[in-house]
Design an enzyme around this catalytic site. Structure first.
Site, PDB file in Angstrom:
ATOM      1  N   ASP A  11      37.400  37.682  35.977  1.00 57.29           N
ATOM      2  CA  ASP A  11      36.194  37.843  36.797  1.00 57.29           C
ATOM      3  C   ASP A  11      35.100  38.527  35.992  1.00 57.29           C
ATOM      4  O   ASP A  11      35.347  39.540  35.322  1.00 57.29           O
ATOM      5  CB  ASP A  11      36.508  38.690  38.043  1.00 57.29           C
ATOM      6  CG  ASP A  11      37.429  37.966  39.022  1.00 57.29           C
ATOM      7  OD1 ASP A  11      37.676  36.747  38.841  1.00 57.29           O
ATOM      8  OD2 ASP A  11      37.889  38.620  39.987  1.00 57.29           O
ATOM      9  N   LYS A  38      42.561  33.870  42.815  1.00 56.33           N
ATOM     10  CA  LYS A  38      43.214  34.149  44.103  1.00 56.33           C
ATOM     11  C   LYS A  38      44.736  34.218  43.962  1.00 56.33           C
ATOM     12  O   LYS A  38      45.390  35.060  44.578  1.00 56.33           O
ATOM     13  CB  LYS A  38      42.809  33.094  45.135  1.00 56.33           C
ATOM     14  CG  LYS A  38      41.317  33.157  45.454  1.00 56.33           C
ATOM     15  CD  LYS A  38      40.917  32.221  46.556  1.00 56.33           C
ATOM     16  CE  LYS A  38      39.402  32.037  46.604  1.00 56.33           C
ATOM     17  NZ  LYS A  38      38.625  33.287  46.690  1.00 56.33           N
ATOM     18  N   GLY A  39      45.300  33.338  43.140  1.00 56.96           N
ATOM     19  CA  GLY A  39      46.751  33.350  42.956  1.00 56.96           C
ATOM     20  C   GLY A  39      47.213  34.644  42.322  1.00 56.96           C
ATOM     21  O   GLY A  39      48.095  35.346  42.840  1.00 56.96           O
ATOM     22  N   ASN A  41      45.654  37.440  42.068  1.00 55.73           N
ATOM     23  CA  ASN A  41      45.376  38.591  42.940  1.00 55.73           C
ATOM     24  C   ASN A  41      46.486  38.759  43.984  1.00 55.73           C
ATOM     25  O   ASN A  41      46.950  39.877  44.257  1.00 55.73           O
ATOM     26  CB  ASN A  41      44.048  38.400  43.675  1.00 55.73           C
ATOM     27  CG  ASN A  41      42.847  38.423  42.740  1.00 55.73           C
ATOM     28  OD1 ASN A  41      42.964  38.820  41.582  1.00 55.73           O
ATOM     29  ND2 ASN A  41      41.697  38.003  43.235  1.00 55.73           N
ATOM     30  N   ASN A 179      40.320  32.905  56.558  1.00 52.78           N
ATOM     31  CA  ASN A 179      39.278  33.765  57.122  1.00 52.78           C
ATOM     32  C   ASN A 179      38.536  32.948  58.189  1.00 52.78           C
ATOM     33  O   ASN A 179      38.882  31.777  58.444  1.00 52.78           O
ATOM     34  CB  ASN A 179      38.368  34.344  56.030  1.00 52.78           C
ATOM     35  CG  ASN A 179      37.513  33.292  55.324  1.00 52.78           C
ATOM     36  OD1 ASN A 179      37.312  32.189  55.842  1.00 52.78           O
ATOM     37  ND2 ASN A 179      37.020  33.624  54.148  1.00 52.78           N
ATOM     38  N   THR A 215      41.868  36.224  59.325  1.00 55.18           N
ATOM     39  CA  THR A 215      41.396  37.551  58.926  1.00 55.18           C
ATOM     40  C   THR A 215      39.933  37.670  59.357  1.00 55.18           C
ATOM     41  O   THR A 215      39.160  36.709  59.260  1.00 55.18           O
ATOM     42  CB  THR A 215      41.541  37.768  57.407  1.00 55.18           C
ATOM     43  OG1 THR A 215      40.857  36.720  56.711  1.00 55.18           O
ATOM     44  CG2 THR A 215      43.012  37.752  56.993  1.00 55.18           C
ATOM     45  N   ASP A 247      42.778  38.388  49.464  1.00 57.03           N
ATOM     46  CA  ASP A 247      43.979  38.182  48.636  1.00 57.03           C
ATOM     47  C   ASP A 247      44.959  39.340  48.817  1.00 57.03           C
ATOM     48  O   ASP A 247      46.181  39.146  48.830  1.00 57.03           O
ATOM     49  CB  ASP A 247      43.595  38.080  47.153  1.00 57.03           C
ATOM     50  CG  ASP A 247      42.674  36.896  46.887  1.00 57.03           C
ATOM     51  OD1 ASP A 247      42.807  35.887  47.603  1.00 57.03           O
ATOM     52  OD2 ASP A 247      41.841  36.998  45.976  1.00 57.03           O
ATOM     53  N   GLY A 282      36.090  45.735  42.158  1.00 50.02           N
ATOM     54  CA  GLY A 282      36.970  44.788  41.463  1.00 50.02           C
ATOM     55  C   GLY A 282      38.047  44.250  42.384  1.00 50.02           C
ATOM     56  O   GLY A 282      38.368  44.878  43.408  1.00 50.02           O
TER      57      GLY A 282
HETATM   58  O1  RIB Z   1      39.324  36.005  46.092  1.00 52.73           O
HETATM   59  C1  RIB Z   1      38.679  36.616  45.017  1.00 52.73           C
HETATM   60  C2  RIB Z   1      38.896  35.806  43.775  1.00 52.73           C
HETATM   61  O2  RIB Z   1      38.267  34.550  43.932  1.00 52.73           O
HETATM   62  C3  RIB Z   1      38.289  36.393  42.521  1.00 52.73           C
HETATM   63  O3  RIB Z   1      39.154  37.263  41.850  1.00 52.73           O
HETATM   64  C4  RIB Z   1      37.899  35.163  41.727  1.00 52.73           C
HETATM   65  O4  RIB Z   1      38.575  35.038  40.523  1.00 52.73           O
HETATM   66  C5  RIB Z   1      38.095  33.981  42.659  1.00 52.73           C
HETATM   67  O5  RIB Z   1      39.244  33.284  42.377  1.00 52.73           O
END
Ligand code: RIB
Length: 298
Positions: A11, A38-39, A41, A179, A215, A247, A282
């Site tokens: 990011d 997202k994965g 995270n 969401n 959510t 996430d 972050g």
């Molecule tokens: O959901 C947030 C995420 O969406 C960020 O970390 C970004 O990389 C995108 O995938």
């Protein structure tokens, strides 16, 4: 064990006074980089919430890859089935406004080459949970769900970014998390007349027997399972950056199910973890550990 099949990004985040509209340029002061996707995270959120986790995805052979995987490695997420491919590591360009709201553009890069076949490197079975999102190719997401189902594992789909999953994928799911915007997109695709995200969740539970959670940001989350409604309010936090809060909900929810908690208790853990994640900047650096989640959920 929780297996996450999904995206891995680096990011690039800048804070702006206002998120730009089409054709506009907005100046931010500087920028920070942090691991995302997202994965990835959701994998880190589940790991920090106490689960054993494997992350299955793809990164490039470039300098972004090591930084994108750094926190997963630090927290001991199994990366043995994550591939290195001949494409740039995924990158997300994120603008965050003073209220902590964000706008995100993702350059998919290596995520386009993540394959469900990579799951065969892991021993999955009954008792395991596969977590999916929509930042990797739809055909691979569907194949991953069918693979997990065939092994007797449970499957959770986070409907992010918004879109309509195939019927085959929907039928393979044990739980869906969206969401409000994502729920309405699905409602439109299913030709439902409602403009209420919660009614989409109630419909999926009723019509498909699919446990569904919506959510609601600062308002928490609401879910339906076996015809019963569960709601969890969010504790008040000063939102600094909401990136990755959804996430974090998904990862903490999956981790709670993995340790045998009931659907409503898992929603509570998800809401508590997502709220804690909003209080720091972050996506991955802000994710809470199990003790903080438990303290807030109680
Ligand atoms: O959901 C947030 C995420 O969406 C960020 O970390 C970004 O990389 C995108 O995938």
């Amino acid at each position: 064990m929780i297996v996450v099949f999904g995206s891995i990004n680096l990011d690039l985040i800048t804070r702006v006074e206002r998120i730009p509209g089409p054709g506009e340029t907005t100046l931010g002061v500087d920028y920070a980089t942090s691991p995302g996707g997202k994965g990835a995270n959701q994998a880190l959120a589940a790991r920090r919430a106490g689960a054993k986790v494997a992350m299955v995805g793809a990164v490039g052979k470039d300098s972004f890859a090591a930084e994108a995987l750094a926190l997963l490695k630090a927290d001991d997420v199994d990366l043995s089935a994550t591939a290195e491919v001949a494409a740039p590591t995924g990158a997300a360009f994120i603008a965050v406004d003073p209220n902590g709201e964000n706008a995100i553009v993702v350059a998919s890069g290596a995520n386009r080459f993540a394959k469900a076949a990579q799951l065969e490197q892991l021993a999955m079975g009954p008792g395991d949970i596969l977590v999916l999102q929509r930042e990797t190719p739809p055909a691979e997401v569907e194949a991953a769900a069918l693979h997990a189902k065939a092994k007797g594992a449970r499957v959770i789909l986070n409907l992010a970014p918004a879109g309509a999953p195939s019927d085959r994928l929907l039928r393979a799911l044990d739980a869906l998390i969206a969401n409000e915007h994502e729920a309405l997109t699905l409602g439109e695709a299913a030709k439902l007349e409602t403009r209420q995200p919660e009614e989409v969740a109630a419909h999926l539970d009723r019509a498909l027997g699919l446990a569904t959670i919506v959510t609601l940001g600062a308002a928490g989350a609401v879910g339906y399972s076996n015809g019963v409604r569960f709601a969890s309010a969010a504790p008040a936090v000063k939102a600094v950056d909401t990136t990755g809060a959804g996430d974090t909900f998904v990862g903490a929810f999956a981790a709670a199910l993995d340790r045998g908690l009931a659907f409503d208790d898992a929603i509570k853990r998800g809401v508590a973890a997502g709220s804690l994640a909003c209080a720091k900047p972050g996506a991955q650096p802000s994710m809470p550990y199990a003790a903080e989640i438990e303290a807030l959920a109680r």
